[in-house]
Motif scaffolding. Structure first.
Motif, short mmCIF file in Angstrom:
data_model
loop_
_atom_site.label_atom_id
_atom_site.label_comp_id
_atom_site.label_asym_id
_atom_site.label_seq_id
_atom_site.Cartn_x
_atom_site.Cartn_y
_atom_site.Cartn_z
N PHE A 59 4.15 -12.06 8.61
CA PHE A 59 3.47 -12.87 9.62
C PHE A 59 3.45 -14.35 9.21
N GLY A 60 3.09 -14.62 7.96
CA GLY A 60 3.03 -16.00 7.49
C GLY A 60 4.38 -16.71 7.53
N PRO A 61 5.44 -16.14 6.93
CA PRO A 61 6.76 -16.77 7.01
C PRO A 61 7.26 -16.92 8.45
N TRP A 62 6.97 -15.94 9.29
CA TRP A 62 7.33 -16.02 10.71
C TRP A 62 6.68 -17.26 11.32
N THR A 63 5.37 -17.43 11.08
CA THR A 63 4.63 -18.57 11.63
C THR A 63 5.15 -19.88 11.06
N ALA A 64 5.44 -19.89 9.75
CA ALA A 64 5.92 -21.11 9.10
C ALA A 64 7.28 -21.53 9.65
N GLY A 91 -0.54 -9.71 15.33
CA GLY A 91 0.76 -10.02 14.75
C GLY A 91 1.62 -8.79 14.56
N ILE A 92 2.76 -8.99 13.91
CA ILE A 92 3.73 -7.93 13.64
C ILE A 92 3.71 -7.60 12.15
N GLY A 93 3.81 -6.30 11.82
CA GLY A 93 3.83 -5.86 10.44
C GLY A 93 5.19 -6.11 9.80
N PRO A 94 5.31 -5.81 8.50
CA PRO A 94 4.35 -5.04 7.71
C PRO A 94 3.36 -5.85 6.85
N SER A 95 3.55 -7.15 6.72
CA SER A 95 2.70 -7.90 5.80
C SER A 95 2.29 -9.23 6.41
N SER A 96 1.01 -9.57 6.30
CA SER A 96 0.55 -10.85 6.84
C SER A 96 1.06 -12.02 6.01
N SER A 97 1.15 -11.84 4.69
CA SER A 97 1.59 -12.93 3.82
C SER A 97 3.10 -13.00 3.68
N PHE A 127 10.23 -16.75 18.58
CA PHE A 127 9.53 -15.61 19.15
C PHE A 127 8.06 -15.66 18.75
N ASP A 128 7.20 -15.40 19.71
CA ASP A 128 5.76 -15.35 19.46
C ASP A 128 5.40 -13.94 18.99
N PRO A 129 4.88 -13.78 17.76
CA PRO A 129 4.58 -12.43 17.26
C PRO A 129 3.53 -11.69 18.10
#
Length: 471
Positions: free
Chosen positions: A22-27, A13-19, A73-75
């Motif tokens: 990355f999480g909001p991006w996926t959501a 994934g892309i930084g800086p934070s998974s929660s 966009f796919d991270p």
């Protein structure tokens, strides 16, 4: 809860934070995809961020992540070098382009940071709304629960995993050791057999080597990029200067040659400094919205690869691709027990849930690859996690920089130490089990004051005086 794959714990994934990134991006990506499939007509989107997402969302690029998710966009594949261009274009034009759709979206007014409100399920809550000519046509709530995992309101975490009949079901660490001993298997062999229920072995190993490739690229990039980290704290990148000091007499042209150059000179001081440098490098890449591997989170992304570098470059063993796969399989398996039994979210449990878990994963993986028994592997995992219990998450300025980057170096060194202790020890005499530590981490997370859970309302975040040059 169904089976949780190693690839759920080790995600690109892309930084800086998974929660918070990355999480909001996926959501956002999942939400707009479902909205389009539903056939709903809309021409405007608004997003509300709650709790920890609102408090530290700017520093964690949550607004950018949501934008990129809405743009589909796919991270794992997007060119991270173009992200600033995409962001600035959307901000200036007040428009999202999703495939053939053009949607009104003003980054300033259409993303609200509701810092004083926390949604009931998790502190990382977000609400997406779609409008057609100012009339609300859809509204959904998602939660980012750590490590890039998301949950839509009305669903359960069990929906995130696949229910599979496994050859070696091991719901607890104790079961893992017992089963491995019973069937004369190493932990990595056992995990591989379970993973083969989801995909062919050749695909598993190819994906694991791709994960290693991303880790290696991040380390190499971080060790060769100078300057100031973005975000306004004016934090100077340190890994590149440190790398020059360590390899000043060596020439190399790519990451593989660079790794070979590392192996020259294995005295204690150089090795320990090199491991610290590698962890710093990866998390400097993460802090600048680069591509890394969650292990188990973005904020702790440097620990597992730094210890894997130690194994490849400094253990004195000949390390082949299958050995790297064994390392990652073991690390992912240990991370799953924390995910299922406690938390891997700093917003839920402080930094013990990120650096503590990553150190535990790395310690176990190193012990496995250095010939430790299954019991010694879990002993190493326990030692590393135990000595991170109670660690708070207090990012200065809401950025994954201070103290987050240095903590990865400390977590990597602790992991190596824990592995050495376990390999020299006898698990039969251990008084503390990995189960004890996981349950203690869960209890500590529940009792920890909210200001120490990635809110930037306590700890170093309020005791370190900083001035921002930009935000």
């Amino acid at each position: 809860m169904g089976y949780l794959s190693v690839f759920d714990m080790l995600k690109i994934g892309i930084g800086p934070s998974s929660s918070h990134t990355f999480g909001p991006w996926t959501a956002a990506r999942k939400w707009i995809h479902e909205l389009i499939l539903s056939g709903a007509l809309f021409n405007e989107i608004k997003v509300e961020l709650y709790g920890s997402l609102a408090l530290t969302g700017k520093g964690h690029c949550t607004d950018k992540a949501i934008l990129f998710g809405l743009m589909n966009f796919d991270p794992e594949e997007v060119d991270e070098n173009l992200l600033d261009f995409y962001f600035n274009s959307a901000r200036e034009n007040k428009l999202i382009v999703h495939d053939l759709l053009r949607i009104r979206f003003d980054l300033i007014s259409d993303i609200q940071f509701l810092k004083n409100t926390v949604l009931p399920y998790h502190s990382n809550g977000m609400k997406f709304k779609a409008y057609l000519n100012e009339a609300l046509v859809a509204e959904d709530i998602f939660y980012s629960i750590g490590g890039g995992f998301i949950v839509k309101e009305g669903e359960t975490e069990s929906a995130l995993t696949e229910n599979k009949e496994l050859p070696y079901p091991c719901p607890s660490p104790k079961d893992l050791v017992t089963t491995a001993f019973k069937h004369h298997l190493s932990i990595s062999d056992l995990v591989l057999e379970n993973e083969k229920m989801l995909r062919p072995e050749v695909e598993i190993k190819a994906r694991l080597m791709n994960i290693w490739s991303v880790m290696k690229k991040a380390a190499y990039a971080g060790c060769h990029q100078e300057g100031i980290l973005p975000g306004g704290l004016e934090v100077k990148r340190r890994a590149a200067a440190l790398n020059k000091q360590l390899l000043r007499v060596h020439d190399y042209n790519n990451a593989d040659e660079w790794m070979e150059a590392m192996k020259v000179g294995r005295d204690f001081k150089k090795v320990i400094t090199r491991i610290s440098c590698l962890a710093l490098a990866i998390n400097e890449v993460n802090a600048s919205m680069g591509r890394i591997v969650t292990a188990p989170t973005n904020g702790s992304a440097g620990v597992v690869p730094a210890v894997l570098f130690y194994y490849i470059c400094f253990s004195g063993q000949e390390v082949k691709d299958d050995d790297i796969c064994r390392f990652l399989l073991t690390a992912g398996e240990i991370g799953k027990y924390f995910k299922l039994g406690a938390t891997i979210s700093a917003a839920a449990g402080g930094c013990q849930a990120e650096i503590g878990v990553s150190s535990s994963m790395a310690a176990a993986a190193l012990t496995e690859c250095l010939g430790g028994s299954p019991a010694q592997v879990l002993m190493a995992a326990e030692i590393a996690a135990e000595h991170h219990l109670g660690l708070t998450c207090d990012p200065v300025g809401g950025l994954v920089q201070i103290p987050c980057i240095e903590r990865n170096s400390m977590g990597a060194i602790k992991a190596i130490t824990a592995s050495m202790m376990a390999l020299a020890g006898n698990p039969d005499y251990a008084k503390v089990s990995l189960e004890n530590v996981i349950s203690t981490m869960k209890e500590t997370a529940e009792e920890m004051n909210e200001k120490f859970k990635e809110t930037s309302l306590g700890g170093l975040a309020v005791n370190v005086s900083v001035k921002f040059s930009e935000c």
